[in-house]
Motif scaffolding. Structure first.
Motif, short mmCIF file in Angstrom:
data_model
loop_
_atom_site.label_atom_id
_atom_site.label_comp_id
_atom_site.label_asym_id
_atom_site.label_seq_id
_atom_site.Cartn_x
_atom_site.Cartn_y
_atom_site.Cartn_z
N SER A 33 31.70 15.90 -19.63
CA SER A 33 31.85 16.46 -18.28
C SER A 33 32.79 15.64 -17.41
O SER A 33 33.19 16.10 -16.33
CB SER A 33 30.49 16.55 -17.59
N ILE A 34 33.18 14.44 -17.86
CA ILE A 34 34.13 13.64 -17.07
C ILE A 34 35.45 14.37 -16.92
O ILE A 34 36.21 14.15 -15.98
CB ILE A 34 34.33 12.24 -17.71
N GLY A 35 35.72 15.31 -17.84
CA GLY A 35 36.94 16.10 -17.76
C GLY A 35 36.98 17.06 -16.59
O GLY A 35 38.03 17.67 -16.32
N ASN A 36 35.85 17.21 -15.87
CA ASN A 36 35.81 18.09 -14.70
C ASN A 36 36.25 17.39 -13.41
O ASN A 36 36.33 18.03 -12.36
CB ASN A 36 34.39 18.64 -14.51
N LEU A 37 36.52 16.10 -13.49
CA LEU A 37 36.97 15.37 -12.30
C LEU A 37 38.47 15.56 -12.14
O LEU A 37 39.28 14.66 -12.39
CB LEU A 37 36.61 13.88 -12.43
N LYS A 38 38.86 16.73 -11.71
CA LYS A 38 40.27 17.14 -11.75
C LYS A 38 41.17 16.33 -10.83
O LYS A 38 42.39 16.38 -10.98
CB LYS A 38 40.38 18.63 -11.38
N LYS A 39 40.61 15.61 -9.88
CA LYS A 39 41.44 14.83 -8.96
C LYS A 39 41.50 13.36 -9.32
O LYS A 39 42.09 12.56 -8.58
CB LYS A 39 40.92 15.01 -7.52
N ASP A 53 37.56 14.75 -25.88
CA ASP A 53 38.84 15.43 -25.81
C ASP A 53 39.11 16.00 -24.42
O ASP A 53 40.26 16.21 -24.04
CB ASP A 53 38.88 16.56 -26.85
N THR A 54 38.04 16.18 -23.64
CA THR A 54 38.20 16.73 -22.29
C THR A 54 38.95 15.80 -21.36
O THR A 54 39.36 16.21 -20.27
CB THR A 54 36.82 17.02 -21.67
N ILE A 55 39.14 14.56 -21.81
CA ILE A 55 39.88 13.61 -20.96
C ILE A 55 41.31 14.10 -20.75
O ILE A 55 41.97 13.74 -19.77
CB ILE A 55 39.84 12.20 -21.58
N GLY A 56 41.78 14.97 -21.66
CA GLY A 56 43.11 15.54 -21.51
C GLY A 56 43.21 16.56 -20.40
O GLY A 56 44.30 17.07 -20.11
#
Length: 956
Positions: free
Chosen positions: A105-111, A128-131
């Motif tokens: 869920s860290i990939g949801n920190l779009k800013k 992989d969401t880090i991308g």
């Protein structure tokens, strides 16, 4: 109170009370983190995270930054961190007991722009969401326990500048794009690839590198990479550090590697490379070369060894080298270490008489040297297991024994010494600082991954690092008193240094200060001297925090709870109280609004030299703001002082540095200068003029806020005070910049402006050493009725003052031209205009002989101008300066004519006058010193009306 009034008050204040009892929208996300962590700061029990929780920063009511370096946190990262949707900065570095996997869920920190987890114990695969973090600029996951593969999705991070995944357990191939997936080859703007000390395997893809990339550091040391070094590596001409050592690479080294002319450190050792030794001809920046322990074809000592003029360290152990060492190898000016162990070097060893002054170690064990020609060299030489040491008459020589010198075993005894004081006797766990004060320092290890030097006993390099560290901490408003370094140790991979950071004015730091110090190091805000190369800091847990009261403040939230609890019978009293507070705040808000719209409402025209300043867009600052930006105008932030007042360094919330000139109270001259500078600088904008950021006129205080110009005054550089060396080319650029600034004032400003106080202390140098004209306190506007001149009292600085203006009291633009001509002579001589009773204009006129080299002025010139090289255009420059100081103003050129003349001189000298300077001050530093005067107070400016007779200022 009537019923209608009570209803009105309830209608007004009920929304306020409701808002006061509402949680911060990010409160639940923070609480989920808190629930999963031990040892969170004690302040994390207060009601308002945005104003009371240490390590948390907000914009409005939204959390934008979490900085918790070295806090001793324990636990895992909650997936609920995704609720902090406005989060931009996350730094949890140096918390070695933070474990578990990173939640996808860290990939949801779009800013998110900075994700920094250095020195924790996170494990598992990197999600992989880090991308998806498209705004990410810094990604530092190094020194953890991550495993699995590098996520190919990282290639989507087009804004990424820093990528560090070193010192983990990452495995598998290096990902590159293939049409359907992303890869590291897509990171065209990334400057740092740090992947050392992992388990990466497979071949290095040819596609990984391209000429479009901006890489400066490529670090893949200590992995399990196989195959060849791709020839595409030679296309990345921005590279400065390359490490592929300690892998299983095979085959020939690409022949185009010598295209990398900016590379300072090249490590290819401990592989299985073969074929001919590659040529490094043309790599004139190369300082550290290590190609040891490979299987190159047996070859003679290459001639290009002796052409690497920047070389400090040559490591070629077990590389198949043969033949006799050329004597000129040891004459390379910066050479410190030569290690050619276990080769086939033979013949006579002759170090010569012109060897480098820095040469500390020559290790030639296990070669075939038959003779040593003794000379003056008396540092470490090791010839053990060579034929020369098997002879009975030389076998007992010191060079036939293996040295135990600390330089050869990679250690040094260096420790920061006290600053002219006696170390204090401290209580247990406290340490005496370099300033001999007992304190609990913040400690850790600075790990340098590719230093360009090998002489660990050179104290000056550590002093330079100490100065840079201290200057960096203090320039970022951190209350740091001093820093200490100790125990340099060069292991097989990196150079380690122990670091201690001591608090200012007390014996311990608080948590906020520790997190800010840690962030400055983890976020790579601190830039070490270039010779140290890339670094990583490993911070220790800090346990001796300054105790700060955790009693909740009277925030809106707590007021709302108190009101709710006491609602019953006291509601009427509370509403009356709130009504009074509301009325007071409304009145204060109105007053503040009035001050912002008319900041000079309290201007006393009788006391402060005429009517209030007329604004042209300058920003108004409150006194409270400026006090906050300067740590309440602390002595640590003071960077200059003079007759006008003091100058302080400040830091805006945006990170922009500013210089604040604070006038002494009751200063009439200060009031006039204050007004003049606001009126003039708020209407002029030019790259060669210092910009006015804003002002403050409040509480009887007069403060001017300027852009921060980091390299001080021109006078500081000419006198050697700043440590910046100005060669001939740089002095031409400074002359041109100053001239352009004045030409703008004279001809493009509306109305035109005469500066009236041009001198070397009023010319500042920015971080690229571009000139900026400063201090407009004496300047005059040329009105429509003034025509050719302004009749005014004589003001200016002795030595620079136009004699015609002094005699006639008629000020013209040519008065600035005269002062600029004096400045031109000061630029080439580095002498004050009047020194020991001699006037520089007269001295140059008297000494000048036109038919001789440099007009016979060698005895007057500043040696650091570079007299050993040809000063092209010098004579034309002197001619122009003397035209500027002609006795009659009508005989002097205009400033626009001066600009054209200097541009012609620069073209004659081989410079492009229209190119922006790409060099930084670091290119011209003799000694690393913090600069002192980002904006110069006016120390030497005088009102000359009746102050001295003409003989004091006119050439004799």
């Amino acid at each position: 109170m009537g019923q209608k009034t009570l209803v009105f008050l309830l209608l007004v204040f009920m929304p306020i009370l409701a808002m006061a009892t509402t949680y911060n929208p990010d409160f639940l996300g923070l609480m989920s983190l808190k629930d999963d962590w031990k040892n969170t700061p004690p302040s994390w029990t207060a009601l308002d995270p945005c104003s009371e929780w240490e390590g948390i920063e907000c914009t409005g009511s939204r959390v934008t930054s979490i900085k918790l370096s070295s806090m001793g946190l324990e636990g895992t990262m909650s997936g609920e961190i995704q609720t902090l949707s406005e989060l931009q900065m996350l730094d949890l570095s140096y918390n070695k007991d933070l474990t578990g996997e990173l939640p996808p869920s860290i990939g949801n920190l779009k800013k998110l722009t900075n994700l920094i987890l250095v020195g924790c114990s996170f494990s598992g695969t990197i999600p992989d969401t880090i991308g998806s973090l498209e705004q990410l600029v810094f990604l530092s996951l190094n020194s953890n326990k991550f495993s699995g593969r590098i996520p190919p999705s990282i290639g989507n991070l087009s804004k990424l500048y820093w990528l560090d995944m070193a010192d983990n357990n990452l495995e598998g191939p290096i990902p590159v794009s293939n049409g359907s997936t992303s890869g590291l080859d897509m990171l065209l703007h990334t400057k740092h690839f740090h992947f050392g000390k992992n388990k990466l395997s497979g071949e290095i893809p040819e596609k990984l590198f391209s000429s479009s990339m901006k890489l400066i550091h490529v670090l893949f040391e200590s992995n399990e990479l196989t195959g060849k070094i791709p020839s595409t590596l030679g296309l990345v001409q921005t590279l400065e550090v390359v490490r592929f050592d300690r892998n299983n690479l095979v085959g020939k080294v690409p022949s185009n590697l010598n295209n990398l002319t900016s590379v300072n450190e090249l490590y290819l050792s401990n592989n299985k490379l073969s074929g001919p030794l590659p040529s490094m001809t043309g790599m004139n920046s190369l300082a550290y070369l290590d190609m040891s322990n490979n299987s190159f074809d047996v070859s003679k000592i290459p001639t290009w060894f002796s052409t690497l003029t920047s070389l400090t360290t040559l490591m070629m152990e077990s590389t198949g080298l043969g033949g006799e060492l050329p004597v000129d190898l040891f004459s390379l000016p910066s050479l410190q270490t030569v290690v050619l162990k276990n080769n086939q070097v033979n013949g006579t060893l002759d170090i010569g008489t012109t060897y480098s002054n820095h040469l500390q170690l020559i290790d030639l064990q296990y070669n075939s040297i038959t003779e040593y020609k003794k000379g003056l060299y008396n540092d470490t030489l090791i010839l053990a297991n060579n034929p020369v040491c098997l002879e009975t008459d030389t076998g007992t020589e010191s060079y036939c024994k293996v040295s135990t010198d600390s330089q050869s075993d990679g250690t040094s005894t260096y420790t920061t010494l006290p600053n002219n004081c006696v170390p204090s006797t401290c209580s247990p766990n406290q340490i005496s600082s370099p300033n001999c004060r007992c304190a609990y320092p913040y400690t850790g290890i600075l790990e340098f991954r590719a230093p360009s030097f090998s002489d660990l006993g050179n104290k000056s390099i550590y002093k330079e690092l100490e100065n840079k560290l201290l200057t960096s901490f203090q320039s970022h408003q951190l209350l740091v008193d001093s820093v200490a370094l100790s125990n340099p140790k060069k292991g097989s991979i990196y150079l380690d240094l122990n670091l201690e950071v001591f608090p200012y004015s007390r014996n311990r730091f608080n948590r906020t200060e520790i997190s800010e110090i840690g962030f400055l190091l983890s976020n790579q805000t601190f830039k070490p001297p270039k010779s140290f190369g890339p670094f990583v800091f490993h911070g220790d847990e800090y346990e001796n925090y300054q105790v700060i009261s955790t009693e909740p403040k009277k925030s809106k939230s707590s007021i709302g709870i108190i009101i709710g609890a006491a609602a019953g019978g006291s509601v009427l009293v509370l509403l009356l109280l709130l009504a009074g507070v509301y009325a007071f705040r409304q009145k204060r808000r109105a007053e503040r609004s009035s001050e912002i719209s008319n900041p000079f409402v309290h201007w006393d025209s009788n006391k402060i030299s005429g009517d209030a300043p007329q604004l042209k867009g300058a920003r108004w600052f409150s006194y409270e703001e400026l006090a906050r930006y300067t740590n309440n105008f602390s002595a640590a932030n003071e960077i200059g002082s003079g007759g006008y007042g003091k100058v302080y360094r400040g830091n805006l919330p945006t990170g922009e540095l500013i210089a604040i000139k604070k006038a002494e109270k009751e200063s009439k001259q200060g009031g006039l200068e204050f007004k003049t500078e606001i009126e003039l600088l708020s209407r002029v904008h030019h790259k060669n003029l210092v910009s006015l950021v804003g002002f403050c006129f409040e509480r009887g205080e007069q403060l001017l806020i300027y852009e921060y110009v980091p390299n001080g005054t021109l006078k500081d550089s000419l006198s050697g005070k700043s440590g910046i060396r100005l060669d001939w080319m740089r002095r031409l650029k400074v002359s041109l910049g100053t001239a352009k600034g004045l030409a703008y004032l004279h001809e493009l400003a509306n109305p035109p402006i005469i500066h009236r106080d041009i001198k070397s202390t009023n010319v500042l140098l920015d971080d690229h050493l571009n000139a900026k004209v400063a201090d407009f306190g004496l300047s005059k506007l040329i009105g429509e009725d003034d025509k050719d001149h302004i009749t005014t009292q004589v003001k200016g600085t002795m030595g620079y003052l136009d004699p015609e203006y002094y005699m006639s009291q008629q000020l013209t633009e040519k008065s600035d031209v005269y002062s600029f001509g004096v400045l031109m002579l000061e630029l080439i001589t580095a002498r004050r205009p009047i020194e020991k009773g001699k006037y520089i204009v007269r001295e140059v006129q008297k000494t000048l002989v036109k038919n001789q080299d440099l007009y016979n002025l060698q005895g007057l010139l500043d040696p650091s101008i570079g007299l050993a090289t040809k000063l092209r255009g010098f004579e034309k420059y002197v001619d122009l300066a003397l035209r500027c100081v002609e006795e009659a103003g009508s005989d002097r050129p205009t400033m626009s004519e001066v600009v054209k003349e200097i541009e012609n001189i620069m073209e004659l000298a081989g410079l492009n006058p229209n190119a922006e300077s790409a060099s930084t001050s670091a290119s011209y530093e003799d000694v690393s010193k913090p600069t002192s005067y980002p904006y110069p107070p006016n120390k030497e400016t005088f009102d000359y009306s009746g102050a001295f007779p003409p003989s004091k200022i006119e050439p004799q």
